[in-house]
Design an enzyme around this catalytic site. Structure first.
Site, PDB file in Angstrom:
ATOM      1  N   MET A 184       0.837  -1.197   0.000  1.00  0.00           N
ATOM      2  CA  MET A 184       0.000   0.000   0.000  1.00  0.00           C
ATOM      3  C   MET A 184       0.878   1.255   0.000  1.00  0.00           C
ATOM      4  O   MET A 184       0.422   2.351   0.314  1.00  0.00           O
ATOM      5  CB  MET A 184      -0.940   0.010   1.209  1.00  0.00           C
ATOM      6  CG  MET A 184      -1.901  -1.194   1.183  1.00  0.00           C
ATOM      7  SD  MET A 184      -3.419  -0.911   2.083  1.00  0.00           S
ATOM      8  CE  MET A 184      -2.802  -0.651   3.728  1.00  0.00           C
ATOM      9  N   ALA A 202       4.028   4.016   0.906  1.00  0.00           N
ATOM     10  CA  ALA A 202       4.739   4.552   2.077  1.00  0.00           C
ATOM     11  C   ALA A 202       5.818   3.538   2.463  1.00  0.00           C
ATOM     12  O   ALA A 202       5.895   3.070   3.600  1.00  0.00           O
ATOM     13  CB  ALA A 202       3.791   4.848   3.238  1.00  0.00           C
ATOM     14  N   LEU A 203       6.646   3.212   1.486  1.00  0.00           N
ATOM     15  CA  LEU A 203       7.583   2.094   1.602  1.00  0.00           C
ATOM     16  C   LEU A 203       8.608   2.331   2.708  1.00  0.00           C
ATOM     17  O   LEU A 203       9.085   3.438   2.903  1.00  0.00           O
ATOM     18  CB  LEU A 203       8.308   1.882   0.262  1.00  0.00           C
ATOM     19  CG  LEU A 203       7.398   1.546  -0.921  1.00  0.00           C
ATOM     20  CD1 LEU A 203       8.233   1.340  -2.186  1.00  0.00           C
ATOM     21  CD2 LEU A 203       6.542   0.310  -0.654  1.00  0.00           C
ATOM     22  N   GLU A 222      11.609  -0.115   5.410  1.00  0.00           N
ATOM     23  CA  GLU A 222      12.577  -1.216   5.399  1.00  0.00           C
ATOM     24  C   GLU A 222      11.878  -2.588   5.365  1.00  0.00           C
ATOM     25  O   GLU A 222      12.438  -3.547   4.850  1.00  0.00           O
ATOM     26  CB  GLU A 222      13.465  -1.053   6.632  1.00  0.00           C
ATOM     27  CG  GLU A 222      14.901  -1.491   6.545  1.00  0.00           C
ATOM     28  CD  GLU A 222      15.562  -1.450   5.169  1.00  0.00           C
ATOM     29  OE1 GLU A 222      15.995  -2.527   4.750  1.00  0.00           O
ATOM     30  OE2 GLU A 222      15.642  -0.382   4.535  1.00  0.00           O
ATOM     31  N   HIS A 224       9.079  -3.359   3.661  1.00  0.00           N
ATOM     32  CA  HIS A 224       8.814  -3.597   2.237  1.00  0.00           C
ATOM     33  C   HIS A 224      10.125  -3.904   1.500  1.00  0.00           C
ATOM     34  O   HIS A 224      10.181  -4.789   0.645  1.00  0.00           O
ATOM     35  CB  HIS A 224       8.187  -2.361   1.587  1.00  0.00           C
ATOM     36  CG  HIS A 224       6.884  -1.935   2.180  1.00  0.00           C
ATOM     37  ND1 HIS A 224       6.724  -0.733   2.847  1.00  0.00           N
ATOM     38  CD2 HIS A 224       5.660  -2.523   2.216  1.00  0.00           C
ATOM     39  CE1 HIS A 224       5.474  -0.616   3.251  1.00  0.00           C
ATOM     40  NE2 HIS A 224       4.796  -1.684   2.888  1.00  0.00           N
ATOM     41  N   GLN A 236      -3.061 -11.981   7.683  1.00  0.00           N
ATOM     42  CA  GLN A 236      -3.232 -11.693   6.256  1.00  0.00           C
ATOM     43  C   GLN A 236      -2.494 -12.737   5.417  1.00  0.00           C
ATOM     44  O   GLN A 236      -3.022 -13.250   4.420  1.00  0.00           O
ATOM     45  CB  GLN A 236      -2.694 -10.298   5.955  1.00  0.00           C
ATOM     46  CG  GLN A 236      -2.506 -10.002   4.482  1.00  0.00           C
ATOM     47  CD  GLN A 236      -2.074  -8.580   4.244  1.00  0.00           C
ATOM     48  OE1 GLN A 236      -2.890  -7.670   4.289  1.00  0.00           O
ATOM     49  NE2 GLN A 236      -0.795  -8.357   4.009  1.00  0.00           N
ATOM     50  N   VAL A 245      10.553  -7.129   9.833  1.00  0.00           N
ATOM     51  CA  VAL A 245      11.686  -6.222  10.045  1.00  0.00           C
ATOM     52  C   VAL A 245      11.309  -5.245  11.156  1.00  0.00           C
ATOM     53  O   VAL A 245      10.208  -4.679  11.151  1.00  0.00           O
ATOM     54  CB  VAL A 245      12.020  -5.454   8.749  1.00  0.00           C
ATOM     55  CG1 VAL A 245      13.143  -4.443   8.995  1.00  0.00           C
ATOM     56  CG2 VAL A 245      12.403  -6.428   7.648  1.00  0.00           C
TER      57      VAL A 245
HETATM   58  P1  AMP Z   1       1.449  -2.878   3.460  1.00  0.00           P
HETATM   59  O1  AMP Z   1       2.021  -1.845   2.543  1.00  0.00           O
HETATM   60  O2  AMP Z   1       1.449  -2.476   4.901  1.00  0.00           O
HETATM   61  O3  AMP Z   1       0.137  -3.435   2.973  1.00  0.00           O
HETATM   62  O4  AMP Z   1       2.468  -4.099   3.423  1.00  0.00           O
HETATM   63  C1  AMP Z   1       2.845  -4.700   2.196  1.00  0.00           C
HETATM   64  C2  AMP Z   1       3.596  -5.971   2.490  1.00  0.00           C
HETATM   65  O5  AMP Z   1       4.758  -5.671   3.271  1.00  0.00           O
HETATM   66  C3  AMP Z   1       2.765  -6.969   3.313  1.00  0.00           C
HETATM   67  O6  AMP Z   1       3.038  -8.281   2.850  1.00  0.00           O
HETATM   68  C4  AMP Z   1       3.296  -6.765   4.697  1.00  0.00           C
HETATM   69  O7  AMP Z   1       3.151  -7.895   5.535  1.00  0.00           O
HETATM   70  C5  AMP Z   1       4.756  -6.468   4.430  1.00  0.00           C
HETATM   71  N1  AMP Z   1       5.335  -5.753   5.565  1.00  0.00           N
HETATM   72  C6  AMP Z   1       4.879  -4.615   6.138  1.00  0.00           C
HETATM   73  N2  AMP Z   1       5.647  -4.277   7.204  1.00  0.00           N
HETATM   74  C7  AMP Z   1       6.593  -5.239   7.294  1.00  0.00           C
HETATM   75  C8  AMP Z   1       7.684  -5.478   8.212  1.00  0.00           C
HETATM   76  N3  AMP Z   1       7.944  -4.657   9.220  1.00  0.00           N
HETATM   77  N4  AMP Z   1       8.459  -6.558   7.998  1.00  0.00           N
HETATM   78  C9  AMP Z   1       8.185  -7.422   6.977  1.00  0.00           C
HETATM   79  N5  AMP Z   1       7.194  -7.253   6.098  1.00  0.00           N
HETATM   80  C10 AMP Z   1       6.400  -6.177   6.248  1.00  0.00           C
END
Ligand code: AMP
Length: 283
Positions: A30, A32-33, A35, A37, A154, A177
């Site tokens: 979604m 707002a990348l 570490e 991501h 999820q 992370v």
């Molecule tokens: P989001 O943009 O929050 O929907 O996350 C996109 C993907 O990145 C999803 O598969 C999340 O589980 C993964 N993700 C988000 N935060 C982390 C994190 N801190 N460590 C590992 N994966 C993450």
């Protein structure tokens, strides 16, 4: 790096790559990348030939009164990050491109898993996730798709989606992370005020304490839940939503640790709601 808004163009690019025998890797986000991501992207980069990253804040997975409008968005920064990480193709569609009919009449039922814990706190959330992920998988086609354990429930929903609807996708789980104090990286962390940011460390503390208790022989889930609730409850700026010990696969709460289990927590810090989880050591 190409930035594509059209689903048909992404599909064509992925089809071309596969026709040339190249392996497609897919990292849905979604935006707002951060570490977290980046770790998914690096893993995908090392295993695939055409690396696709999607950026789409999916309105379907936000309930009424949730933070869809204020969810952090930074497309320009994200494109720079994606380029630096070696992404080949960014898919950044409009809401209209992803949902020509709003709300869609046909959605994906995430099954009983969708009603537990995070699904109980956010009714309709996992239906929204499953529906958008199905659409993304249809666009990208056969691929390896990378998901973070940070969102463990999820990840479990997506695995069932692939299993039960037969998507030609290999789901690759990636470890969470964390910041130096243990706080899981999250786009929403950017919205914490400094004192809330400090308080948010209690989530990982609570999970770690539960894991430590299991290591020293504790098997009773209610005791572990109490330990976590006490840690979070003792943090002035934290408001506990749930703390639970669940079966790794079904996310059903367990009474006793007899097999693979996960401790999961959710809490609010001001207007920001954060979740985290930790796999518990085996008995
Ligand atoms: P989001 O943009 O929050 O929907 O996350 C996109 C993907 O990145 C999803 O598969 C999340 O589980 C993964 N993700 C988000 N935060 C982390 C994190 N801190 N460590 C590992 N994966 C993450």
């Amino acid at each position: 790096m190409e930035v594509i808004r059209s689903a048909a163009e992404v599909r064509a690019a992925c089809d071309r790559a596969r026709a040339e025998g190249r392996r497609v890797g897919f990292v849905p986000t979604m935006g707002a990348l951060h570490e977290g991501h980046a770790s998914l992207v690096r893993r995908a980069r090392s295993e695939c030939d055409l690396l696709v990253l999607s950026i789409f804040v999916n309105p379907l997975q936000f309930g009424p009164g949730e933070d869809f409008e204020t969810y952090p968005r930074d497309e320009r920064g994200d494109l720079e990050t994606a380029e630096r990480l070696g992404v080949d193709l960014v898919f950044a569609p409009s809401v209209e491109e992803m949902q020509p009919v709003r709300p869609p009449e046909v959605t994906v039922d995430p099954g009983p898993l969708g009603d537990r814990l995070e699904g109980a706190s956010r009714p309709g959330h996992f239906r929204g996730v499953a529906t958008v992920v199905a659409r993304l998988f249809n666009i990208v086609g056969p691929c390896r798709a990378y998901f973070g354990e940070k969102d463990a429930q999820q990840l479990a929903v997506v695995r069932r989606l692939v299993r039960d609807l037969g998507f030609p996708v290999e789901v690759v789980p990636c470890p969470t992370v964390r910041e130096p104090d243990g706080l899981a990286r999250s786009s929403r962390n950017a919205r914490l005020r400094p004192e809330e940011r400090e308080a948010a460390g209690c989530l990982f503390l609570a999970l770690s304490e539960a894991a430590e208790r299991v290591r020293s022989g504790e098997r009773d889930a209610a005791t572990l839940v109490a330990v976590m609730a006490r840690e979070i409850g003792a943090t002035p700026l934290a408001r506990l939503d749930y703390a639970a010990v669940v079966d790794e696969e079904t996310f059903e709460e367990v009474r006793e640790i007899t097999g693979p289990a996960r401790a999961v927590v959710a809490a609010r810090f001001g207007s920001t709601r954060l979740i985290d989880n930790l796999r518990l050591p085996g008995p």
